[in-house]
Design an enzyme around this catalytic site. Structure first.
Site: not given
Ligand code: S3P
Length: 444
Positions: A23, A27, A122, A171, A173, A323, A350
């Site tokens: 993650s 970023r 997805r 979330s 993301q 996760d 996921k």
């Molecule tokens: C992530 C957010 C999570 C996580 C994914 C990585 C991220 O997903 O499950 O593996 O890097 O922001 P969601 O935003 O769908 O919860």
């Protein structure tokens, strides 16, 4: 690719350098594109998903140069992105595609984003709806239950509109996509989330000088009067707790003398450590220290296989371990009693439907596991080995790695099919287990 896992015959012993957090890696790359000055990134993982974000930022105008132990990324600044010459392939990476939606929503050019078979299924409405409410143009496939990739993002005809948005699900993301779009909005963009999703974006954007304030679960980007400049010297990407969790779990159930240095212990990521503690397990956290906007520590597991008891995982703990639920399910299979996982409906969207793929994986090992709409229950079997299994990982890296750990305490050879995607997050996983004394083979 298949994995063959033999039952463990001795404790897992050694020190493993876990690759950089996926993650934070995404970023570091995507935010460096927006920086006005070059950014040095240390510790980026070698997983294919981060590789997708790296390719994406070069397509949008960044240059990435290897420099000693790290990379130097020269971005374009907020307003210098270049239109890519071709559609951008996001592979298996949900974070790449959803964060890019936010980053590209305010650009004056259009970009097409696509991915592999799993990513193409997805749900994207969760990012499209709020971004469209900011007057961004995003179109995708399908008009039924959801919208899926390929997506075409932009062009924006002017600044995006301010938004005050309450996320329907926790979330990171979606939250990040909105905050990135907010950098291109005329006014305040606010996101309120229902649970503690990972907060790396908030920390890293603030570190870069973005006009961002966090109050409880509400984050606001305020562009009025801002000089539109993001800059920082560099990011140190800590070891990934989500990858570390597989080795921690392996050492807990097989016994071990295991040290994992420099793992990110941001509280939005350490739900699995809290769940292990509640199960009666012990993981020592040593040498805690700052790494830029994050905190890291060494995780240490030592001693014989640990006795674990069943727990209920729900609410904020489910969000903070989302996760890690497949590997926590393997620990539940070795715990006394019935573990319940609830409030985890997000697992269904996921890289695979992880409610069903986790249950199918555990059942292959002879464990009773029942799915629920928002999670699953696992009946633990602490007193005898699991039944050696042939598992289909459903193309999901975390299911493949969880099954490999389960295979260490099975009564014979376990085979895991469709395990290629381990390389999306942890290409060296089998080698790491082998270096600790396990017998895990990768079969082409
Ligand atoms: C992530 C957010 C999570 C996580 C994914 C990585 C991220 O997903 O499950 O593996 O890097 O922001 P969601 O935003 O769908 O919860």
């Amino acid at each position: 690719m298949k994995l063959h896992v033999e039952p463990i015959t001795r404790r897992l012993t050694g020190t493993v350098t876990i690759p950089g957090d996926k993650s934070i890696g995404h970023r570091s790359l995507l935010f460096s594109l927006l920086s006005a000055t070059p950014v040095r990134v240390l510790g980026l993982g070698d997983g294919a998903d981060n590789g997708r974000s790296a390719k994406a930022i070069t397509a949008l105008g960044a240059t990435i140069v290897r420099d000693g132990a790290g990379l130097v990324i020269t971005g374009t600044g907020l307003d210098g992105l270049r239109a890519p010459s071709a559609p951008i392939d996001c592979g298996n990476s949900g974070t790449t595609i959803r964060l890019l939606c936010g980053l590209l929503a305010g650009q004056r050019f259009a970009t097409t984003l696509f991915g592999d078979e799993s990513l193409s299924k997805r749900p994207m409405r969760r990012v499209i709806e709020p971004l469209a409410a900011m007057r961004a143009s995003i179109t995708g496939q399908g008009s039924g239950a959801d919208v899926t990739p390929p997506l075409t993002v932009g062009p924006a005809t002017g600044p995006l509109a301010p938004l005050d948005y309450v996320l329907p699900m926790a979330s990171a993301q979606v939250k990040t996509a909105i905050l990135l779009a907010g950098l291109y909005a005329d006014g305040d963009t606010a996101v309120t989330e229902p649970g503690p999703s990972r907060d790396h974006s908030e920390r890293m954007l603030a570190y870069l000088g973005a006009p961002l304030t966090v109050t409880g679960r509400r984050t606001v980007i305020s562009t009025r009067g801002w000089n539109r400049r993001l800059a920082c010297d560099g990011f140190e990407v800590p070891a990934d707790p989500s990858s570390a969790a597989f080795l921690v779990a392996a050492a807990l159930i097989a016994g071990g003398e295991l040290r994992l240095p420099g793992v990110c212990i941001n509280p939005t990521r350490t739900g699995f450590l809290d769940a292990i503690t509640a199960m009666g397990g012990h993981v020592a956290i040593e040498n805690s220290r700052a790494a830029g906007p994050e905190t890291v520590a060494d995780l240490v597991v030592s001693g014989p296989p640990q006795e674990l008891r069943a727990i209920t995982i729900g609410g904020d703990l489910a969000v903070r371990s989302i996760d890690e639920l497949p590997i926590l399910a393997v620990l539940a299979a070795r715990a006394r009693g019935t573990t319940i996982v609830r409030d985890a409906e997000e697992l269904r969207v996921k890289e695979s439907d992880r409610v069903e793929s986790t249950c199918a994986m555990l059942r292959a090992f002879g464990i009773r596991c029942e799915s629920r709409p928002d999670g699953f229950t696992v009946e633990g079997q602490p007193d005898r080995p699991l039944t050696a299994a042939r598992v289909h990982a459903d193309g999901d890296h975390r299911i493949a790695m969880a099954a490999a750990v389960a295979g260490l305490v099975a009564d014979g050879l376990t085979q895991i099919d469709d395990a290629d995607n381990v390389a999306t997050s942890y290409p060296g996983f089998a080698a790491a287990l082998t270096s600790l004394g396990a017998n895990v083979a990768t079969i082409a």
